[in-house]
Enzyme design. Structure first.
Site, PDB file in Angstrom:
ATOM      1  N   ALA A 273       0.878  -1.322   0.152  1.00 30.42           N
ATOM      2  CA  ALA A 273      -0.051  -0.091  -0.079  1.00 30.42           C
ATOM      3  C   ALA A 273       0.959   1.306   0.133  1.00 30.42           C
ATOM      4  O   ALA A 273       2.072   1.037  -0.245  1.00 30.42           O
ATOM      5  CB  ALA A 273      -1.084   0.001   1.304  1.00 30.42           C
ATOM      6  N   ASN A 274       0.296   2.390   0.096  1.00 30.12           N
ATOM      7  CA  ASN A 274       1.122   3.579   0.262  1.00 30.12           C
ATOM      8  C   ASN A 274       0.299   4.510   1.419  1.00 30.12           C
ATOM      9  O   ASN A 274      -0.459   3.994   2.274  1.00 30.12           O
ATOM     10  CB  ASN A 274       1.034   4.331  -1.099  1.00 30.12           C
ATOM     11  CG  ASN A 274      -0.375   4.765  -1.535  1.00 30.12           C
ATOM     12  OD1 ASN A 274      -1.172   5.080  -0.807  1.00 30.12           O
ATOM     13  ND2 ASN A 274      -0.493   4.468  -2.750  1.00 30.12           N
ATOM     14  N   ARG A 275       0.913   5.904   1.431  1.00 30.56           N
ATOM     15  CA  ARG A 275       0.610   6.307   2.936  1.00 30.56           C
ATOM     16  C   ARG A 275      -0.746   7.480   2.665  1.00 30.56           C
ATOM     17  O   ARG A 275      -1.148   8.324   3.289  1.00 30.56           O
ATOM     18  CB  ARG A 275       1.531   7.296   3.265  1.00 30.56           C
ATOM     19  CG  ARG A 275       2.725   6.597   3.623  1.00 30.56           C
ATOM     20  CD  ARG A 275       3.934   7.469   4.076  1.00 30.56           C
ATOM     21  NE  ARG A 275       5.118   6.805   4.422  1.00 30.56           N
ATOM     22  CZ  ARG A 275       5.536   6.219   5.293  1.00 30.56           C
ATOM     23  NH1 ARG A 275       4.569   5.940   6.273  1.00 30.56           N
ATOM     24  NH2 ARG A 275       6.825   5.435   5.471  1.00 30.56           N
ATOM     25  N   ALA A 339      -4.741   6.930  -4.690  1.00 28.05           N
ATOM     26  CA  ALA A 339      -3.331   6.505  -5.126  1.00 28.05           C
ATOM     27  C   ALA A 339      -2.970   5.202  -5.012  1.00 28.05           C
ATOM     28  O   ALA A 339      -2.925   4.305  -4.056  1.00 28.05           O
ATOM     29  CB  ALA A 339      -2.320   6.986  -3.532  1.00 28.05           C
TER      30      ALA A 339
END
Length: 474
Positions: A273-275, A339
């Protein structure tokens, strides 16, 4: 003369002196000194500058504040959330003046509320420094909105019955402004017949509610409806009441928005995943709905409530998001703020991958579908306006222009999400809008994500109003 004592003044002069002293931020004695000095030097030498007051009074409205909010903090464990609410309201352009009930002082301090609000916190109905000119009336009237968070069962009962035996209840009885209540209490108290009667009466009186929500209580093994709404929800409700009715600039238009990250499973307990927090995409969905659009929000996993008036579809992975996007077509505007993870594991493990003596396992990665490019390059059914986002950490302009050309979209909203900016996961943003066939980008100043959303929606409406070829989707 060490001190001044003035007797035998009529009430009108006393009142005028008190008001003049309060406006100047001086004591009555210091104000008298200033008046005497002015009289003494009136026809002779210029008046030397007066000494600065020891305890200056804060201005009623901070210059940067667009709205004035009186925040009443009730006595409950949820009072700690009210401190975060102060910050959220200020981020929305509000000047906040805090009032703590006696019970609230058991949970949070006036010093904490004052420090966050940037102005003195009020606790006492009979405070001699503010009540000489009915300070509770000023707190009730010299504002645009009164917010009560947490609104306890006791405080709502006082409101419903018209009691005014402390500062908070006196303000609530005296105000002629909108009142937003964020109830918080044990589920048994919320479901009590007396509380239900009081809530119904307050609704008839025109009070607005946000929450309570369902969830775990502070007490062990207690759950149900009674949790105070989250600060972001309350701030959004406050803005809805504060902002004038928005022109329905997107009425009749369909808008599709993606938001948040995607989670690509490695095994049942791990993922790529990302932030991304999803805050910007959610803010755009709220702004578009307020502008009259029919909004579909397709969201990855985020810790945000579903926006009111918006159809929200929750997904996990990039493949699920693409399927949901295609199912939501046709639409006139597609805004891809999510995102999306670029890669996923080719074969996610059916069981948790264990450490082995041979070292880290080899994970074969495959590319995820490019949702923005897939929709922007559709041969049929392409939305008239396709907007992508570019979150960059370097060479923002160069990367944004390249992405605009590569993806085939109409606009790219680009920002610098380097850790130093605090944008990723934060509440403010600074964006540039790159538009196809337009050489220079539109650089917007730093502002809250709520303001970015409102401005983006206005910019979209502008584009449609200037085009004679666009027509609402059927």
């Amino acid at each position: 003369m060490a001190s001044l004592t003035v007797r035998k003044l009529d009430d009108a002069i006393k009142t005028a002196l008190k008001l003049r002293a309060a406006q100047s931020g001086r004591s009555v004695e210091d104000e008298l000194r200033v008046i005497l000095r002015q009289a003494a030097f009136e026809d002779s030498a210029p008046l030397p500058p007066a000494a600065a007051p020891e305890t200056p009074s804060p201005p009623l409205q901070a210059p940067e504040g667009r709205y004035r909010v009186t925040l009443i903090i009730g006595g409950g464990i949820a009072a700690y959330k009210a401190l975060d609410l102060i910050r959220r309201l200020k981020e929305c352009g509000c000047e906040v003046r805090c009032v703590l009930t006696r019970a609230a002082e058991r949970f949070v301090t006036a010093l904490s509320a004052s420090a966050l609000a940037g102005s003195p916190c009020h606790t006492d109905l009979f405070d001699p420094t503010s009540e000489f000119d009915a300070g509770h009336i000023r707190l009730a009237r010299h504002c645009d909105l009164v917010v009560v968070a947490p609104a306890t069962a006791d405080l709502m009962a006082k409101m419903a019955q018209g009691l005014a035996d402390d500062l908070a209840s006196a303000i609530l009885l005296a105000t002629d402004k909108p009142v937003l209540l964020a109830p918080a209490m044990n589920p048994a108290m919320w479901n009590n017949a007396a509380t239900k009667r009081n809530v119904a009466q307050l609704a008839r009186d025109g009070r607005t509610f946000v929450g309570p929500n369902r969830g775990e209580m502070a007490e062990a093994n207690e759950a149900g409806i009674g949790r105070m709404a989250e600060p972001l929800e309350i701030a959004a409700g406050a803005l809805t009441l504060l902002q004038p009715a928005q022109t329905q600039i997107l009425k009749g238009r369909r808008v599709l928005i993606t938001a948040g990250p995607t989670h690509e499973p490695i095994d049942p307990v791990r993922y790529i995943a990302n932030r991304s927090s999803g805050k910007q995409g959610y803010a755009i969905a709220v702004a578009a709905a307020a502008a009259g659009a029919d909004v579909v929000l397709i969201s990855g996993p985020v810790n945000l409530p579903d926006p009111k008036g918006v159809k929200t579809i929750r997904v996990e992975s990039a493949q699920e998001m693409l399927a949901a996007v295609e199912a939501a077509l046709p639409t006139e505007v597609a805004i891809f703020a999510a995102a999306v993870a670029d890669w996923r594991v080719a074969q996610a493990g059916a069981q948790k991958i264990k450490k082995g003596k041979d070292g880290a396992p080899a994970l074969e990665l495959v590319e995820n579908p490019d949702i923005l490019a897939t929709i922007a390059k559709r041969a049929t059914g392409r939305p008239p306006l396709v907007i992508g986002f570019a979150a960059e950490t370097e060479h923002v302009a160069e990367n944004a222009r390249a992405k605009l050309a590569r993806k085939g979209c109409d606009w790219i909203v680009a920002n610098d999400v380097s850790p130093a900016t605090g944008i990723m996961g934060g509440d403010s943003n600074a964006v540039q809008i790159f538009i196809k066939d337009q050489e220079a980008p539109e650089a917007w100043p730093a502002m809250s994500k709520t303001d970015v959303a409102a401005r983006l929606v206005a910019r979209i409406a502008d584009t449609f109003s200037s085009s004679t070829e666009s027509t609402p989707a059927s």
